[in-house]
Design a protein around this motif. Structure first.
Motif, mmCIF file in Angstrom:
data_model
loop_
_atom_site.group_PDB
_atom_site.id
_atom_site.type_symbol
_atom_site.label_atom_id
_atom_site.label_comp_id
_atom_site.label_asym_id
_atom_site.label_seq_id
_atom_site.Cartn_x
_atom_site.Cartn_y
_atom_site.Cartn_z
ATOM 1 N N ASN A 151 -2.951 2.219 4.291
ATOM 2 C CA ASN A 151 -3.273 2.366 2.870
ATOM 3 C C ASN A 151 -4.774 2.245 2.633
ATOM 4 O O ASN A 151 -5.314 2.888 1.721
ATOM 5 C CB ASN A 151 -2.530 1.310 2.053
ATOM 6 C CG ASN A 151 -2.601 1.581 0.570
ATOM 7 O OD1 ASN A 151 -2.366 2.697 0.109
ATOM 8 N ND2 ASN A 151 -2.939 0.559 -0.202
ATOM 9 N N LEU A 198 -0.702 -1.544 5.771
ATOM 10 C CA LEU A 198 -1.807 -1.900 4.871
ATOM 11 C C LEU A 198 -3.118 -1.260 5.324
ATOM 12 O O LEU A 198 -3.911 -0.794 4.503
ATOM 13 C CB LEU A 198 -1.950 -3.421 4.794
ATOM 14 C CG LEU A 198 -0.789 -4.167 4.122
ATOM 15 C CD1 LEU A 198 -0.962 -5.678 4.240
ATOM 16 C CD2 LEU A 198 -0.682 -3.769 2.651
ATOM 17 N N ILE A 223 1.635 -2.040 -1.958
ATOM 18 C CA ILE A 223 0.786 -0.847 -1.981
ATOM 19 C C ILE A 223 0.842 -0.165 -3.348
ATOM 20 O O ILE A 223 -0.189 0.249 -3.898
ATOM 21 C CB ILE A 223 1.222 0.124 -0.864
ATOM 22 C CG1 ILE A 223 0.900 -0.485 0.513
ATOM 23 C CG2 ILE A 223 0.539 1.485 -1.022
ATOM 24 C CD1 ILE A 223 1.445 0.312 1.682
ATOM 25 N N ASN A 249 -6.784 -3.776 -1.238
ATOM 26 C CA ASN A 249 -6.091 -3.585 0.032
ATOM 27 C C ASN A 249 -6.618 -4.540 1.100
ATOM 28 O O ASN A 249 -5.847 -5.103 1.880
ATOM 29 C CB ASN A 249 -6.264 -2.147 0.500
ATOM 30 C CG ASN A 249 -5.090 -1.674 1.315
ATOM 31 O OD1 ASN A 249 -4.064 -1.279 0.776
ATOM 32 N ND2 ASN A 249 -5.219 -1.733 2.629
#
Length: 366
Positions: free
Chosen positions: A77, A74, A155, A125
């Motif tokens: 991302n 994460l 995601i 996110n």
């Protein structure tokens, strides 16, 4: 430019950007000024730093197996979101200042949509990171047991929502057919969209702050209970250290983006304040957020910092290895030539048997 009420129902799809800027009272410089050159030059420098630093984070997460956990996926991302933000601002730098007046409405919507998409992706996110930390820490774990498939589905969902949010104005939520509702800061956007977008992001910020506040009090409570158990000290320090890192990332994100979102909301409610006077400063502040995260990783995560150094030294090591391989190849070629010459012509005047023996000894050690 003053438009009467009879023109409010008319759509202006064939007009260029300058028409809407004149309607909103936002000035576009026709000629390049020293200020424009400074803004574009600094903006380009920041964009390249953002792109390089976040590529470094993404590379570190791919390279180091210790980062192959949901929380780091994460955070990776988030780095992709910041990288996309750097690309979006790079695109903006080549479509700002005197270049703005040459844009079509479609090009202007693309320019703004890229920035909207990157911000939405970053916000979603960070929300996903907050929820992951909440679930993990309340279960007394360092890393979530969430499957890799589920993480990548989250995601994927984040980017779908971000792209749709960035396309809203292009798909019709704009003021091309309702000029009195045009924003001052974003002259082709409807004021209602600015209010919706700003309020949605500010509410999300508040939710994340509430989640991290609850986690903080829970961790502090558990830390007091675990003081007598020395076996849990290392685990507690690791959990608390990771919590500090993600909390710092969230705090800097809120600090950098909140002023700009508040300004957008004030513009959306048609506040009679000088929003244009602060626009560029808050835009620069928001852009700076995209390269602070790698700095946080460097100062907060020793393993990440070590991986950064390995990646930065990779080209140097590769160059050295190439030179060594070339030297070895040349030496082997020379020895093969000597052996071939000896087989055809007999022993040369200079006896190289010792060199062959030395080469064979070296091979045995290797």
């Amino acid at each position: 430019m003053v438009l009467n009420s009879s023109n409010t129902a008319q759509c202006y799809y064939d007009q260029n950007v300058s028409f809407f800027y004149m309607n909103s009272g936002k000035n576009i410089s026709i000629n390049w000024r020293k200020r424009d050159y400074v803004v574009v030059t600094l903006g380009l420098a920041v964009c390249f730093i953002v792109i390089f630093s976040n590529l470094l984070v993404i590379g570190a997460i791919f390279k180091n197996r210790r980062f192959h956990f949901p929380i780091y996926y994460l955070l990776g991302n988030l780095a992709v979101s910041d990288l996309f933000s750097g690309v979006s601002y790079l695109h903006l730098m080549f479509h700002t200042g005197p270049w703005t007046i040459k844009l079509s409405t479609y090009q202007w919507f693309v320019r703004q949509g890229l920035i909207d998409t990157s911000l939405t992706a970053s916000v979603l996110n960070l929300l996903a990171v907050a929820m992951e930390r909440h679930q993990t820490i309340f279960n007394m774990q360092l890393h979530s047991k969430m499957s890799t498939r589920r993480v990548f589905f989250i995601i994927f969902f984040i980017w779908i929502v971000a792209i749709v949010m960035g396309l809203f104005p292009t798909m019709g939520w704009n003021c091309l057919c309702n000029l009195p509702q045009c924003s001052t800061m974003a002259p082709l956007y409807s004021r209602s969209f600015l209010v919706f977008w700003a309020v949605l992001n500010l509410v999300t910020f508040s939710i994340m702050v509430a989640i991290y506040t609850r986690i903080f009090f829970y961790v502090r409570h558990k830390s007091k209970q675990m003081k007598e158990h020395t076996t849990h000290t290392r685990h507690k320090e690791t959990v608390f250290g990771l919590m500090k890192t993600v909390s710092m990332i969230l705090g800097l994100f809120v600090l950098c983006w909140t002023p700009g979102l508040v300004l957008l909301m004030l513009d959306g409610v048609n506040c009679k304040c000088k929003v244009l006077s602060f626009e560029k400063y808050f835009l620069v502040l928001a852009e700076c957020n995209s390269f602070v995260n790698p700095i946080v990783y460097c100062f907060r995560d020793q393993e990440m910092r070590r991986t950064f150094k390995e990646l930065l030294c990779f080209l140097c090591r590769r160059k050295n290895r190439t030179s060594e391989n070339q030297f070895t190849t040349l030496e082997d070629s020379r020895l093969r030539t000597i052996r071939k010459t000896t087989a055809i012509n007999g022993l040369p005047l200079m006896n190289h048997a010792s060199e062959d023996a030395a080469a064979g000894t070296a091979e045995n050690y290797n």
